[in-house]
Scaffold this motif. Sequence first.
Motif, short mmCIF file in Angstrom:
data_model
loop_
_atom_site.label_atom_id
_atom_site.label_comp_id
_atom_site.label_asym_id
_atom_site.label_seq_id
_atom_site.Cartn_x
_atom_site.Cartn_y
_atom_site.Cartn_z
N UNK A 10 0.99 17.63 5.42
CA UNK A 10 1.65 16.26 5.17
C UNK A 10 0.71 15.23 5.34
N UNK A 11 0.79 14.11 4.78
CA UNK A 11 -0.09 13.04 4.44
C UNK A 11 0.50 11.72 4.50
N UNK A 12 -0.16 10.73 4.49
CA UNK A 12 0.40 9.48 4.58
C UNK A 12 -0.78 8.70 4.10
N UNK A 13 -0.80 8.10 3.00
CA UNK A 13 -2.04 7.11 2.63
C UNK A 13 -1.84 5.69 3.09
N UNK A 14 -2.92 5.23 3.82
CA UNK A 14 -2.60 3.82 4.44
C UNK A 14 -2.54 2.60 3.46
N UNK A 15 -2.11 1.55 3.84
CA UNK A 15 -1.62 0.62 2.90
C UNK A 15 -3.03 -0.09 2.09
N UNK A 16 -4.07 0.01 2.95
CA UNK A 16 -5.27 -0.42 2.25
C UNK A 16 -5.57 0.28 1.04
N UNK A 17 -5.57 1.78 1.16
CA UNK A 17 -6.07 2.58 0.13
C UNK A 17 -5.02 2.51 -0.94
N UNK A 18 -3.69 2.09 -0.69
CA UNK A 18 -2.59 1.97 -1.82
C UNK A 18 -3.01 0.88 -2.49
N UNK A 19 -3.21 -0.38 -1.83
CA UNK A 19 -3.56 -1.37 -2.59
C UNK A 19 -4.82 -1.50 -3.31
N UNK A 20 -5.55 -0.61 -2.96
CA UNK A 20 -6.92 -0.24 -3.68
C UNK A 20 -6.76 0.37 -4.98
N UNK A 21 -5.73 1.34 -4.91
CA UNK A 21 -5.26 2.00 -6.12
C UNK A 21 -4.79 0.97 -7.16
N UNK A 22 -3.80 0.19 -6.41
CA UNK A 22 -3.21 -0.96 -7.27
C UNK A 22 -4.23 -1.74 -8.02
N UNK A 23 -5.21 -2.15 -7.40
CA UNK A 23 -6.34 -2.83 -7.82
C UNK A 23 -7.06 -2.01 -9.05
N UNK A 24 -7.17 -0.82 -8.77
CA UNK A 24 -7.76 0.13 -9.92
C UNK A 24 -6.76 -0.05 -10.95
N UNK A 58 10.83 1.23 5.88
CA UNK A 58 11.37 -0.09 4.79
C UNK A 58 10.72 -1.18 5.21
N UNK A 59 10.30 -1.59 6.34
CA UNK A 59 9.52 -2.64 6.86
C UNK A 59 8.23 -2.74 6.11
N UNK A 60 7.52 -1.37 6.18
CA UNK A 60 6.04 -1.20 5.66
C UNK A 60 6.12 -1.65 4.07
N UNK A 61 7.04 -0.93 3.57
CA UNK A 61 7.09 -1.11 1.85
C UNK A 61 7.33 -2.44 1.55
N UNK A 62 8.03 -3.23 2.15
CA UNK A 62 8.19 -4.81 1.97
C UNK A 62 6.77 -5.30 1.91
N UNK A 63 6.18 -5.14 2.90
CA UNK A 63 4.91 -5.72 3.14
C UNK A 63 3.81 -5.26 2.22
N UNK A 64 3.97 -3.91 2.05
CA UNK A 64 2.99 -3.32 0.95
C UNK A 64 3.26 -4.10 -0.49
N UNK A 65 4.67 -4.30 -0.79
CA UNK A 65 4.82 -4.91 -1.95
C UNK A 65 4.17 -6.17 -2.29
N UNK A 66 4.32 -6.91 -1.16
CA UNK A 66 4.01 -8.29 -1.21
C UNK A 66 2.38 -8.28 -1.31
N UNK A 67 1.75 -7.34 -0.43
CA UNK A 67 0.35 -7.31 -0.72
C UNK A 67 -0.38 -6.81 -1.93
N UNK A 68 0.37 -6.02 -2.60
CA UNK A 68 0.02 -5.58 -3.94
C UNK A 68 0.07 -6.75 -4.88
N UNK A 69 1.33 -7.38 -4.92
CA UNK A 69 1.58 -8.41 -5.73
C UNK A 69 0.56 -9.61 -5.58
N UNK A 70 0.19 -9.79 -4.32
CA UNK A 70 -1.06 -10.93 -4.10
C UNK A 70 -2.37 -10.37 -4.63
#
Length: 364
Positions: free
Chosen positions: A80-94, A116-128
């Motif tokens: 099992x794995x769970x990638x942290x928000x920073x790495x996900x945002x980096x992938x979005x920037x890519x 669910x709360x994490x995803x809400x904030x992740x979505x906002x970060x990616x948009x930003x």
Amino acid sequence: MSTERIRKIINNKDFTKENLSYLISLEGDERDYFLKQVGNTYTESLGKKVYFRGLVEFSNFCTKDCYYCGIRKSNTHSERYDIDNKAIVDAAIFAHENKYGSLVLQSGERSDKAFTVRITSLLKKIKEATNGELGITISLGEQSEETYRDWFEAGAHRYLLRIESSNQDLYYKIHPKDEKHNFETRIKCLKTLQKIGYQTGTGVMIGLPFQSYNDLADDLLFFKNTNIDMVGMGPFIEHTETPLYEHKDALWSLQRRFDVSLNMIATLRILMPDINMAAATALQAIDPMGREKALRYGANVIMPNITPTANRKDYTLYENKPCTDEGADDCANCLSIRVEMAGREIGYNEWGDSKHFFKRQEKK
Ligand code: 5AD
Ligand code: FES
């Protein structure tokens, strides 16, 4: 070879269940003829563009226990794995920097508050981080209306939730029969997503044990009747660590599952000419040119995997998953060449929204 019936169905748009089932089951010369007919004509109205969605499979923790899926809760052999928000945002920037236009976030299903709360904030970060320019599709399973709304308001505008099979009996043969795997809940989720205003996608697996051509015809009619905007469907591929593996000897050959998947794509393209349809990665697990073939006969969306490579091998819904060793850069290069080889153009920097969605909105 008799092409009369095929020609008639296409020209008269005579899409009865019986005719759909016939098209889905075609073999040999007749099948070649049918695929060519669809392939030669569908881009005239839909256009030649293929849209990229960078796919991030950010976690394989899952609370469900679907009988077909390699990351089901009861599979103790899954790393099992769970990638942290920073790495996900980096992938979005890519994805943004590489002009992909859109991102797809997918994971195993969880509906606890922390998630669910994490995803809400992740979505906002990616948009930003992408100046609001990157389109976001999410594929995070069944959730409450409130959660779907929060995520929509945070910036997601498309949602994928495969029905897996629209035949309720079959649904319960491939899922445990309990509250967590309820067919009606899944249908309700699709309706809720549409109501909120998501471009809504669904799909099925093709070549499941106990599945018939008539079931598959019903699946296509289900997409039509539910007025769905996007579809992703591909072959079922048995996974050794799952309960459905015991039926492996009753399955169609992998080649047949692949061929029928392309028949499904071509048939759906004439049934719903303006929807978005993805060339599923599972096609490429069977045929190295699988996704290109899907583009030729009806698909217009492709989802290059941009999950950080270290984790890719662990998101094994099925075995022999392709591109688990390549880095995101390699995938991008390889895919653009593949799309061009299929005679298509890439819609760089475009969201590539479903035309069907906008028509559906106008009709309201
Ligand atoms: N074979 C093919 N597709 C699979 N999926 C899950 N397990 C398998 C499998 N063994 C598909 C399901 C799910 C999507 C994310 O992957 O349709 O909705
Ligand atoms: Fe990933 Fe080709 S699509 S390496």
